[in-house]
Design an enzyme around this catalytic site. Structure first.
Site: not given
Ligand SMILES: Cc1cc2nc3c(=O)[nH]c(=O)nc-3n(C[C@H](O)[C@H](O)[C@H](O)COP(=O)(O)OP(=O)(O)OC[C@H]3O[C@@H](n4cnc5c(N)ncnc54)[C@H](O)[C@@H]3O)c2cc1C
Length: 352
Positions: A156, A235, A344
């Site tokens: 992670r 999480s 996380e």
């Molecule tokens: C219901 C639910 C279930 C989930 N299950 C899992 C799971 O099973 N496993 C898991 O690992 N995660 C899980 N997650 C967490 C999350 O979905 C992941 O971490 C996902 O990859 C985040 O993507 P996002 O585009 O929403 O990122 P954001 O929340 O928009 O950003 C997260 C971070 O990444 C940075 N970021 C985003 N895009 C970029 C980019 N292009 N370049 C540089 N930095 C960037 C942002 O600045 C921030 O710091 C879950 C979340 C939810 C709500």
């Protein structure tokens, strides 16, 4: 722009400025212009791993909305723009007969965020199949291609997540997937059981995807406006990785509390380390599913009724309330087991 509307947990105050970047050039230009003016930048994907302060973000939020998925080079190689919806990427690779992402079905967010915390679930992690990440370097103002081994992937985490200055912006991610209809060997016992196979077996990739989505739905881990338990960031705490001494201390504390029969669950994490489920520690410390005191500082925030590791906004929560609940749980686990849980999600303008 109210950031609560752009985060899956529905929390976060306003952004001073907001730009939606539909191309790499727009993305780079937005970030470079803000950097040149000394303006703080927050890169936003799907907002599914972000906890943003009630006061919002005093700077420019740049939403990554780039599109594109190309099969290039070697068979099985797929390059995806950072703004592509992650679950659509998984579905599309399976439809094209490519395996390796099926266990990552149902995870919200955009493709560009997957390397940030080395997204993983049900025995797969993106780092297992990423060959490289194309990034914009805010310091040198160059675009470069980082091979997998330069990304510092861990459980992670990655060098992108560890870098608090957020120097690198992910523009695209390249995956090397297996060509064929069968999934990668199923590694996760719960998934193998749901599929009616043994750990190590392969199944049609689309069957693995359906089973994963069903398992996730039962835990409120698929975003569904009709499911209040899915209004979360997934999480909230990372499963702690413990050495032998720390594990022994947890076992002693658990036996003192629950009797000599109790066994602390653990998974091998290599190098003599074990991963202990944070959900088990939280529940055993007294915070069960649905826990959420009303009227106190954490009013409106609660533990999901379906999954102990997810903290949810029941509708009226504030970020301050969510953080108060997270602190209470972290301190309770620390007092009970001597284990310090780390969050996380990425915290913006708040700290635990
Ligand atoms: C219901 C639910 C279930 C989930 N299950 C899992 C799971 O099973 N496993 C898991 O690992 N995660 C899980 N997650 C967490 C999350 O979905 C992941 O971490 C996902 O990859 C985040 O993507 P996002 O585009 O929403 O990122 P954001 O929340 O928009 O950003 C997260 C971070 O990444 C940075 N970021 C985003 N895009 C970029 C980019 N292009 N370049 C540089 N930095 C960037 C942002 O600045 C921030 O710091 C879950 C979340 C939810 C709500």
């Amino acid at each position: 722009m109210r950031l609560a509307d752009l985060t899956t947990i529905g929390l976060g105050g306003p952004a001073r400025a907001f730009i939606r970047a539909g191309t790499d050039d727009e993305l780079i230009d937005a970030v470079a212009t803000a950097d040149a003016g000394g303006e703080p930048v927050l890169i936003l994907g799907g907002g599914s791993n972000l906890v943003i302060a009630d006061a919002g973000f005093d700077g420019t939020v740049v939403q990554v909305a780039t599109r594109g998925l190309a099969r290039d080079g070697e068979p099985g190689t797929v390059t995806v723009a950072a703004g592509e919806d992650w679950d659509e990427v998984v579905a599309r690779t399976l439809a094209e007969g490519l395996a390796g992402l099926e266990c990552l079905s149902g995870i919200p967010g955009r493709a560009g965020a997957t390397p940030i915390q080395n997204v993983g679930a049900y025995g797969q992690e993106v780092s297992q199949v990423i060959t490289g990440v194309r990034v914009y370097d805010r310091l040198t103002k160059e675009t470069l291609h980082l091979p997998n081994e330069s990304c510092g992937f861990g459980y992670r985490t990655s060098m992108f997540k560890r870098d608090e200055a957020h120097r690198l912006i992910v523009l695209g991610v390249t995956f090397r997937l297996a060509v064929g209809p069968l999934s990668a060997p199923v590694r996760y016992p719960e998934l193998a059981e749901a599929l009616g196979v043994e750990v190590g077996d392969r199944v049609p990739g689309t069957e693995a995807r359906s089973a994963v989505i069903q398992l996730r739905q039962r835990k409120g881990m698929v975003i569904d406006p009709a499911d209040p338990d899915s209004r979360s960031v997934g999480s909230f705490f990372v499963n702690p990785v413990l050495d032998a001494a720390a594990l022994a201390a947890v076992e002693t504390a658990a036996r003192a509390r629950y009797g000599p029969e109790v066994r602390v669950p653990r998974f091998d994490a290599g190098d003599g380390l074990v991963k202990v489920p944070a959900a088990w520690l939280i529940e055993r410390a007294g915070y069960g599913k649905g826990y959420g005191p009303s009227g106190g500082p954490s009013d409106g925030a609660r533990i999901s009724a379906k999954h102990t590791l997810a903290l949810v906004n029941s509708g009226s929560a504030s970020t301050a309330g969510l953080i108060a609940l997270a602190r209470e749980i972290r301190d309770g686990v620390s007092n009970t087991f001597g284990v310090s849980l780390t969050p996380e999600p990425v915290l913006i303008g708040v700290a635990l």
